[in-house]
Write a protein that holds these residues in place. Structure first.
Motif, PDB file in Angstrom:
ATOM      1  N   ASP A 194     -13.285   5.373   4.408  1.00 58.81           N
ATOM      2  CA  ASP A 194     -13.037   4.972   5.793  1.00 58.81           C
ATOM      3  C   ASP A 194     -11.545   4.687   5.958  1.00 58.81           C
ATOM      4  N   HIS A 195     -10.782   5.723   6.187  1.00 59.09           N
ATOM      5  CA  HIS A 195      -9.333   5.573   6.270  1.00 59.09           C
ATOM      6  C   HIS A 195      -8.891   4.823   7.525  1.00 59.09           C
ATOM      7  N   VAL A 196      -9.667   4.915   8.582  1.00 57.64           N
ATOM      8  CA  VAL A 196      -9.319   4.193   9.808  1.00 57.64           C
ATOM      9  C   VAL A 196      -9.417   2.688   9.571  1.00 57.64           C
ATOM     10  N   ARG A 197     -10.521   2.258   8.996  1.00 54.99           N
ATOM     11  CA  ARG A 197     -10.692   0.829   8.703  1.00 54.99           C
ATOM     12  C   ARG A 197      -9.672   0.361   7.673  1.00 54.99           C
ATOM     13  N   ALA A 198      -9.400   1.180   6.665  1.00 56.17           N
ATOM     14  CA  ALA A 198      -8.400   0.814   5.657  1.00 56.17           C
ATOM     15  C   ALA A 198      -7.038   0.617   6.315  1.00 56.17           C
ATOM     16  N   ALA A 226       1.535   4.061   2.096  1.00 58.85           N
ATOM     17  CA  ALA A 226       1.974   5.368   1.603  1.00 58.85           C
ATOM     18  C   ALA A 226       0.793   6.125   0.994  1.00 58.85           C
ATOM     19  N   VAL A 227      -0.095   5.402   0.313  1.00 65.57           N
ATOM     20  CA  VAL A 227      -1.309   6.031  -0.222  1.00 65.57           C
ATOM     21  C   VAL A 227      -2.122   6.655   0.908  1.00 65.57           C
ATOM     22  N   LEU A 228      -2.295   5.905   1.991  1.00 70.99           N
ATOM     23  CA  LEU A 228      -3.051   6.437   3.120  1.00 70.99           C
ATOM     24  C   LEU A 228      -2.371   7.661   3.727  1.00 70.99           C
ATOM     25  N   ALA A 229      -1.038   7.612   3.815  1.00 71.03           N
ATOM     26  CA  ALA A 229      -0.318   8.769   4.353  1.00 71.03           C
ATOM     27  C   ALA A 229      -0.583  10.004   3.500  1.00 71.03           C
ATOM     28  N   ARG A 230      -0.543   9.839   2.186  1.00 72.65           N
ATOM     29  CA  ARG A 230      -0.831  10.980   1.301  1.00 72.65           C
ATOM     30  C   ARG A 230      -2.268  11.445   1.484  1.00 72.65           C
ATOM     31  N   THR A 232      -4.102  11.390   4.033  1.00 73.42           N
ATOM     32  CA  THR A 232      -4.316  12.081   5.312  1.00 73.42           C
ATOM     33  C   THR A 232      -3.393  13.278   5.485  1.00 73.42           C
ATOM     34  N   GLY A 233      -2.727  13.695   4.410  1.00 78.16           N
ATOM     35  CA  GLY A 233      -1.944  14.915   4.436  1.00 78.16           C
ATOM     36  C   GLY A 233      -0.485  14.773   4.772  1.00 78.16           C
ATOM     37  N   ASP A 234      -0.017  13.556   4.994  1.00 76.78           N
ATOM     38  CA  ASP A 234       1.391  13.363   5.336  1.00 76.78           C
ATOM     39  C   ASP A 234       2.188  13.047   4.071  1.00 76.78           C
ATOM     40  N   GLU A 235       2.387  14.043   3.240  1.00 77.18           N
ATOM     41  CA  GLU A 235       3.084  13.835   1.973  1.00 77.18           C
ATOM     42  C   GLU A 235       4.548  13.454   2.195  1.00 77.18           C
ATOM     43  N   ALA A 236       5.179  14.058   3.197  1.00 79.90           N
ATOM     44  CA  ALA A 236       6.582  13.718   3.450  1.00 79.90           C
ATOM     45  C   ALA A 236       6.723  12.253   3.859  1.00 79.90           C
ATOM     46  N   GLY A 237       5.829  11.789   4.727  1.00 79.32           N
ATOM     47  CA  GLY A 237       5.862  10.393   5.133  1.00 79.32           C
ATOM     48  C   GLY A 237       5.548   9.462   3.979  1.00 79.32           C
ATOM     49  N   ALA A 238       4.583   9.852   3.148  1.00 83.84           N
ATOM     50  CA  ALA A 238       4.220   9.033   1.984  1.00 83.84           C
ATOM     51  C   ALA A 238       5.406   8.875   1.047  1.00 83.84           C
ATOM     52  N   ARG A 239       6.108   9.961   0.776  1.00 89.89           N
ATOM     53  CA  ARG A 239       7.227   9.906  -0.156  1.00 89.89           C
ATOM     54  C   ARG A 239       8.400   9.119   0.429  1.00 89.89           C
ATOM     55  N   VAL A 268       0.804   9.628  -9.201  1.00 91.19           N
ATOM     56  CA  VAL A 268      -0.251   8.713  -9.628  1.00 91.19           C
ATOM     57  C   VAL A 268      -0.757   7.918  -8.425  1.00 91.19           C
ATOM     58  N   ASP A 269      -2.067   7.790  -8.319  1.00 94.27           N
ATOM     59  CA  ASP A 269      -2.667   6.992  -7.253  1.00 94.27           C
ATOM     60  C   ASP A 269      -2.768   5.529  -7.708  1.00 94.27           C
ATOM     61  N   PRO A 270      -2.025   4.593  -7.090  1.00 90.43           N
ATOM     62  CA  PRO A 270      -2.074   3.195  -7.536  1.00 90.43           C
ATOM     63  C   PRO A 270      -3.356   2.480  -7.176  1.00 90.43           C
ATOM     64  N   THR A 271      -4.235   3.117  -6.408  1.00 90.53           N
ATOM     65  CA  THR A 271      -5.525   2.502  -6.103  1.00 90.53           C
ATOM     66  C   THR A 271      -6.638   3.064  -6.977  1.00 90.53           C
ATOM     67  N   ALA A 272      -6.286   3.942  -7.906  1.00 92.09           N
ATOM     68  CA  ALA A 272      -7.302   4.585  -8.742  1.00 92.09           C
ATOM     69  C   ALA A 272      -7.720   3.651  -9.875  1.00 92.09           C
ATOM     70  N   ALA A 273      -8.559   4.148 -10.720  1.00 90.25           N
ATOM     71  CA  ALA A 273      -9.078   3.387 -11.853  1.00 90.25           C
ATOM     72  C   ALA A 273      -7.945   3.048 -12.817  1.00 90.25           C
ATOM     73  N   PRO A 274      -8.158   2.148 -13.754  1.00 94.04           N
ATOM     74  CA  PRO A 274      -7.129   1.765 -14.705  1.00 94.04           C
ATOM     75  C   PRO A 274      -6.603   2.982 -15.476  1.00 94.04           C
ATOM     76  N   PRO A 275      -5.330   2.937 -15.955  1.00 92.11           N
ATOM     77  CA  PRO A 275      -4.481   1.757 -16.010  1.00 92.11           C
ATOM     78  C   PRO A 275      -3.590   1.529 -14.816  1.00 92.11           C
ATOM     79  N   SER A 276      -3.703   2.293 -13.742  1.00 89.41           N
ATOM     80  CA  SER A 276      -2.741   2.182 -12.655  1.00 89.41           C
ATOM     81  C   SER A 276      -3.303   1.497 -11.432  1.00 89.41           C
ATOM     82  N   GLU A 277      -4.369   0.713 -11.583  1.00 91.41           N
ATOM     83  CA  GLU A 277      -4.980   0.053 -10.437  1.00 91.41           C
ATOM     84  C   GLU A 277      -4.072  -1.031  -9.895  1.00 91.41           C
ATOM     85  N   ASN A 278      -4.048  -1.180  -8.574  1.00 92.48           N
ATOM     86  CA  ASN A 278      -3.185  -2.168  -7.913  1.00 92.48           C
ATOM     87  C   ASN A 278      -4.011  -2.929  -6.886  1.00 92.48           C
TER      88      ASN A 278
END
Length: 280
Positions: A194-198, A226-230, A232-239, A268-278
């Motif tokens: 649910d990207h809208v709620r996020a 920035a994660v949400l931007a990526r 939803t396809g906005d890689e330039a905005g995310a970066r 790397v997705d910082p919301t993904a599973a360990p070791p990079s979870e944030n």
């Protein structure tokens, strides 16, 4: 001849100023002020020691230092049988120690002492039941949610605790509590697709963190946007957003956030599973 001078400063104002410095990422300056302050009464010394432990905890969390245990012990010495607030600082310190190892998030119960996990959960329950007001009860609920979410891996049980914390934060005007709850509710919405709620949760959390002066926390929220931007396809905005977060985090000395953000820029997705979870 050397002359010394003493200055009397209102303790409430001094503690508030030091807290604001710590929130903004000026942990060393905050602790320097607190460490050189002298109080005459036992009550004021106890308040000072508690404020110092709080500033140390913020430094440990965002700056990667290891200061809280000694400062909490000092606070206990100044106030034997210390109150709820020191117990809550200890809970947060213990949570961080169980979650973060060598600067890396290690969520879940694997590799952790089951007695320590059961103990921190009991402590959180006890703090929630003994909280002297609704805002502090909300903070205990927040950490109970974090414990079941990030330490016990009981994801489904956590949002109810975050909702409880959000209600308490909004009703009590505690922007930091509301921000923390929204951050993690947004995480659950994001994981559920649910990207809208996020976005609603994370954008409001960013604004609340800014209003409270929590500079490292605002940057960590911007990384989630920035994660949400990526997503939803906005890689330039995310970066673009992540590049600025990395620049600010490095300048501030928020080393873990800087590493997470440069990892994001590397894919790397910082919301993904360990070791990079944030998620804290």
């Amino acid at each position: 001849m050397t002359h010394t001078a003493s200055t009397t400063v209102d303790l409430d104002q001094l503690l508030a100023a030091a807290h604001d410095l710590a929130l903004s990422g000026r942990w060393e300056r905050a602790l320097g002020i607190l460490d050189t302050t002298v109080c005459a009464t036992p009550e004021d010394r106890a308040r000072l020691a508690l404020a110092t432990a709080e500033a140390a905890l913020l430094s440990d969390w965002f700056g990667g230092t290891d200061l809280t245990a000694a400062r909490a012990a000092r606070a206990e010495k100044e106030a034997p049988g210390a109150d709820w607030d020191l117990g809550f600082i200890r809970l947060r310190h213990d949570y961080r120690c169980l979650l973060v190892s060598d600067g890396v998030f290690r969520p879940g119960p694997e590799g952790k002492d089951p007695e320590a996990l059961a103990g921190i959960r009991r402590t959180a329950h006890g703090l929630r039941e003994s909280a002297p007001d609704e805002v502090r009860r909300g903070w205990a609920s927040m950490y109970l949610g974090l414990i079941v979410d990030n330490l016990s891996a009981e994801r489904a049980a956590a949002p109810a605790h975050y909702e409880d914390a959000l209600r308490a934060g909004d009703a009590g005007g505690d922007d930091l509590l509301s921000r923390e709850a929204l951050r993690h509710l947004g995480d659950h919405a994001h994981d559920g697709g649910d990207h809208v709620r996020a976005a609603e949760c994370w954008e409001r959390a960013t604004a609340l963190g800014a209003r409270a002066g929590l500079v490292p926390g605002v940057l960590s929220q911007q990384l989630l946007l920035a994660v949400l931007a990526r997503d939803t396809g906005d890689e330039a905005g995310a970066r673009a957003l992540a590049t600025e977060v990395a620049r600010w985090a490095e300048a501030l000395g928020a080393h873990r956030l800087h590493a997470q953000t440069t990892g994001f820029l590397a894919g790397v997705d910082p919301t993904a599973a360990p070791p990079s979870e944030n998620k804290a």
